[in-house]
Structures are given as C-alpha cells and as structure tokens.
Scaffold this active site. Structure first.
Site, short mmCIF file in Angstrom:
data_model
loop_
_atom_site.label_atom_id
_atom_site.label_comp_id
_atom_site.label_asym_id
_atom_site.label_seq_id
_atom_site.Cartn_x
_atom_site.Cartn_y
_atom_site.Cartn_z
N SER B 47 0.82 -1.21 0.00
CA SER B 47 0.00 0.00 0.00
C SER B 47 0.86 1.26 0.00
CB SER B 47 -0.93 0.01 1.21
OG SER B 47 -0.15 0.02 2.39
N HIS B 48 2.14 1.15 0.36
CA HIS B 48 3.04 2.30 0.29
C HIS B 48 4.20 2.07 -0.67
CE1 HIS B 48 0.77 3.45 3.87
NE2 HIS B 48 1.13 4.67 3.59
N GLU B 188 -9.31 0.41 2.35
CA GLU B 188 -9.88 -0.91 2.60
C GLU B 188 -11.39 -0.89 2.42
OE1 GLU B 188 -7.91 -3.19 6.02
OE2 GLU B 188 -7.32 -1.10 6.43
#
Lengths: 345, 345
Positions: B47-48, B188
């Site tokens: 996610s990063h 999410e």
C-alpha cells in the site's frame, strides 16, 4: 443520598495532609500527596480519591516508601530535567520540578521531566493539567506492575501503563485525557470476583492464554490491552520510554522489586512539555485558537470531550463541597486518630 | 507466481527516481520520494510501494505539489528544528533536516522536527527508523483528511491520523510500530465497495451516525477510531500536536484546502527524537540493553513484534530482489516513457 455530608476542599486537604504527616511523611510531601488525593475526590474520580489513603498508608507501614525523602531536582541545563524522588511519593517530586520543566519548555520549545525512583499511585491528569495551566501541552506516562499480556502472547509482562495528554484552552478547562492501555483496571476485575459476576470477554485471558470471563481465572492469567495490537504497541512504547530509556524499572522489575501485588508500585515516570508558542511562532497562527476550532467541532456534534464529567464534578465540589459518606468520614476519623495503627483495625 | 520478475532495490530506485525527475521533480527530491516508495515495495508493504507513484503523479499533474520546491531548514538553536517543505513532498524535507534533528537531540536530550506545508503520502516508519539508525527513540505523527468521527459523534472531523514509534535495538532491526488511529484505512473500505462485500461492524457509521456494514454508506458517513474513546483521544491529540500546535492544517482544513478527496493531502508533520543516552546517563544502566529484556520477553512468549514481517520481506528483497508482476512492470515502463501523459492512458 441521605448519609452524605459536604466537606470543603480546603478542609479535606487539611485533614488528609494531617493524616500523612502523622504517619511519618514530611510536611511538604504530605501536602503534595493530599493534594492529588483531594483532587481525585473533588473531581468525583473515586478510584483516585480518599480511597487511596489506605493504600498509601499500607506502603508506609510496609516500609516500602520513604516518607521523609526530599526530592532533588537535577538540572543539567539541557532539555531534560530530572528529579530524584528518593523512594518517596511521586507527587512532591513532580511539584518540586514542574516550574523548572515549564520554564525550560518555554525556553527550548519542548522539555522532558524524568522522575526517578518514586512510589506512584496518582492519576496522570494532574501532571498534564499542571502543564496546561502554564500554557503548555503535555504528555505523561509510566509503567506499573506486569499484569498485562502483549498482543499475541499469554504471559503478563506489560503494565496497565497509563498515558495522559493535556492541551491548554482559552477560558475553559484544558483538553485532557488519561487512560490505561489495558482494557480495564485490575481493580474492576477484583470487583467482579467479589461480586461473583463474569467479566466481559475482551478483558483478560487465563493462564493457558485462552479468553476467559471468569475473574479468578483472569487474575491468575493476564489482562489484555485495549485496541488489540495497537494498544499493545502503545503499552510497549511506555515501558521503553518511561522505563528502559530512563534506566528505571519496567513493569516486570517493579513487581519483582516489591515482591507482592497488594502494595503500590515503585518506578519512574516521564513527562514531556511542549510550548505551543514556540512551535507555532513562524506560522503566524494562534495555536490555542486553532485548537478551539477542533474542540468546538467535537463538542458541537454532541460528542463528549474527555474529562468533562470530572470538570463538572469539580465545579460542584468547589461550590458546595465534596460529599462524603458516613463510612468515609468514619474511616478518615480513624486514620486521624490512630495513624498507621488504624490499618489493622 | 509465474509472472513475477525480480528487480534489485538499486535498479528500482533508479527507475522510480527517473520517473519523478521526468515529471518535473528536482533530482534530490525525486530521489527522496523514490527512496520511500522503493522501501515500501522492498518491505512488501504494497500500500506504500510503487502503487503510490500514480497518486504522486496525479498531484503533480493537478499542480497541487511543488516538484521544484527546495526544503529550507530553519534552526533557531532551540530544541525545535523546522523545515519548510514549501508545498513540496515531505520526504526531501525530512531528509534535509534529520541530521540536524539527531544532533540536537543528542545535545539537548530530546528535540522536535516540524515539517511545514508538505504533500504527505508516506508511511511514518521511515521517520522513526531513520532516528533509530542514529541511536535515537522517535515519535512521528501527522493529520490527514477528515474522514473519521470522534467517539460519540457522527460527523467526519478527525483524520486517519497515523502514529509511529521507533526504538533502537542492538544488532537487530529496531522496534517500530506505525498505525492509523482509525480502525481501518479508507482504501480498505473502497476495496469492499468494489468487491461488493460488507465491511466489519466496527469500521464506520452512516451519515445518520448509525453503525453500518455497507461500504457505500460508510464512505458517505464517517470512519471510526480504533479502541473507542481511547483511539479517538489519541487521534485528537495528533490533530492538536501536529496541526494546531504547529500552526499547520488540521485534517478538516487539509480537506478544505485540496477541495477533493482523490488527491494526497497537504499539511504539516511532527517528529520527536529522544536520546536514550542522555535520559539514562545518571541511572548507570544501558537503556538499549534494558529494552532488550522487554522485547526478548515479548518474542519469547511467541508474540510477534510489530514490523517483523516487513523486516523479513526486506531481507529477502535485499538478497534476491523485489518481485514485481508483469502489470506492475508495464505500468512502470509506461510512466518512464510517457511521464504525466501516462495518467490518462
């Protein structure tokens, strides 16, 4: 409540101070300890009110706290101020150093206070309220006794490790929170045990690491942190910053040192003070006014700010006295008359 | 996974840097941004990772981040160091100031870094790992966009406000945690919406303030903080310390400023560095060795320390490269060939 008698804050302060003085605590320390106990009672925070007198006297009777200790402030000129409590109560040590801490924070922007080797029983909101009253934001944290399992583990290792924060407000009580990083306080489990009632499912695990609602099994097992792995991480941070980093006890060593769980713990504490004026200066904004935008918006949607119930109780108590029950007054009178000898009565 | 191709960390660093340079980011800033993106990918923190490139390019294309901004460090000689990111990415600003921050923390015991007016998209573990690598404990926090309701409220006001802590370990990766103070990440909820699956009950409330498992209703309502009122208190603290106190945006103003939720936010950030050597000196104890007692006892009971999965992935990636899918490599190639023009393709 027909058996409640009002006692003024000042009168209660005098009486509690006298109890501690009579039990061998030097006058300025007795006053400091009484001040936080009376503040707890005043704010209707009963778990930190006069109920605590007995616990404090028990450690005095056990010789596990130095009533005569004189706090020594050690100022190296850095942004870290230290105060050696010398095995005495934390409160006179904090009082001895708070002005130095506040002055240093204003000078350098932020500063920390290390309290070494103290008997710690009081709520941390005292610390951050004292800083907010000086226009400073503050953090306060300390370890306790190792009753809490880390997330994913099963053995008690962490303390209930409280964490408090304060922020100054214009013309209002400060924004203050103060919470345990465990889901519940150990005393709450003990109350369920005495009442024979089950505890909620997320409070504790048994000695085998399984979730339990049986308070006996919980006390023999381990308590849990709030918020799962996030609360566990915060609690670990508090052990490291307010224990290991200071070279003071972490919660397991605090318990080993005292050797029993029915006496209040000895360890260190860490307080950090931030000067909003310094931090905001180059922005041209007023940090307190900015903070009000947020706090007004929280209250404006009907959400309660933390500590509001406490502040309301305080206003009532300052106005019309603290209401004490006949049983409470009787116990106070016994401590006044008999000192430590009242403990076995 | 047959379509995975290993790419070395250095090679990926060079390619991502080149993409940002080509899109108008000055070379040292491009390198700093690429470094945190590649670190995310290297640690299998997808996610990063390179997934973030597109988001960064979109703010560049929208003219909402200054690719050419040169971070300016402002050191008043106090314990507070400031760096003006000038509307650029936070990462080059942090890199420009971290050595000054570390030196000041060693000198004064603790010091803070204020990052002003930055585009912030990266995980905070970078900051605290950089401090731990210099032997310092660290805290890092920042606001974000107001998507989260305070406990007891119903309207979005707080950000997902991340909080990170790092502690140096001897001969091991540091102890590091980095978590959102919301229960879940907004992304999410978005994934559930796309998949047509319900979200867990404690993630969000609808626009009427009622609990909901419908992702659409959640996105139109407000997210919730982890740990009930305690998480809400922590999130409020982050708004005050890393927003109001600095005179920088809190989460609501950050959203108002950008005017849309699909671009990364601009605001400030606060990093605090503690020097364990200074804090422990008078105790005669070794703070890092003390910390090991706790961390060994956590791991010794089978509980996982935070960030361990990340560190394991890192070791694999450094040894045998980062595995990228054909689709990921294709997108990288498109950004390399077309720069910002690739965004509409």
């Amino acid at each position: 409540m027909p058996d409640q008698t009002p006692v003024s804050v000042d009168a209660l302060q005098e009486r509690v101070t006298a109890i501690f003085t009579r039990c061998g605590v030097r006058a300025p320390s007795a006053e400091a300890v009484a001040k936080v106990i009376v503040a707890g009672e005043r704010d209707n925070c009963k778990s930190h009110g006069i109920y605590r007198i007995e616990g404090c006297l028990r450690v005095l009777a056990a010789g596990k706290v130095e009533g005569g200790a004189v706090p020594r402030v050690h100022d190296s000129g850095k942004a870290v101020i230290e105060v050696d409590a010398g095995g005495g109560f934390s409160n006179p040590a904090f009082d001895a150093a708070v002005d130095v801490l506040a002055a240093r924070a204003r000078e350098t922007g932020l500063a920390a206070l290390v309290i070494r080797d103290c008997l710690h029983f009081s709520a941390l909101w005292h610390d951050v309220e004292a800083l907010a009253a000086r226009g400073l934001a503050g953090l306060s944290m300390c370890p306790s006794y190792s009753f809490v399992a880390p997330a994913g583990g099963k053995d008690p290792l962490l303390g209930t490790n409280p964490f408090a924060f304060g922020w100054p407000r214009a013309g209002a009580h400060p924004y203050v929170f103060d919470f345990a990083t465990s889901v519940a306080a150990r005393g709450e489990i003990e109350l369920h045990r005495r009442a024979g009632t089950p505890i909620p499912e997320d409070w504790a695990i048994d000695a085998q690491g399984q979730p339990t609602t049986d308070p006996e099994a919980a006390l023999a097992g381990a308590m849990l942190t709030f918020g799962g792995h996030k609360g566990s991480a915060l609690s670990t941070m508090i052990e490291l910053l307010a224990g290991a980093m200071l070279g003071e006890f972490m919660s397991r060593e605090a318990l080993d040192f005292m050797g029993r769980t029915d006496l209040l713990p000895r360890h260190g504490a860490l307080v950090v003070a931030f000067d909003p004026e310094t931090f905001s200066a180059r922005s041209g904004r007023d940090p307190v006014a900015e903070g009000e935008k947020l706090l007004d918006a929280i209250a404006g949607q009907g959400a309660r700010l933390p500590s509001q119930r406490r502040f309301q109780a305080r206003e009532v108590a300052l106005d019309s006295g603290i209401l004490l029950s006949a049983a409470e007054l009787e116990q106070l009178a016994r401590f006044e008359a008999e000192g430590l000898a009242a403990l076995d009565g």
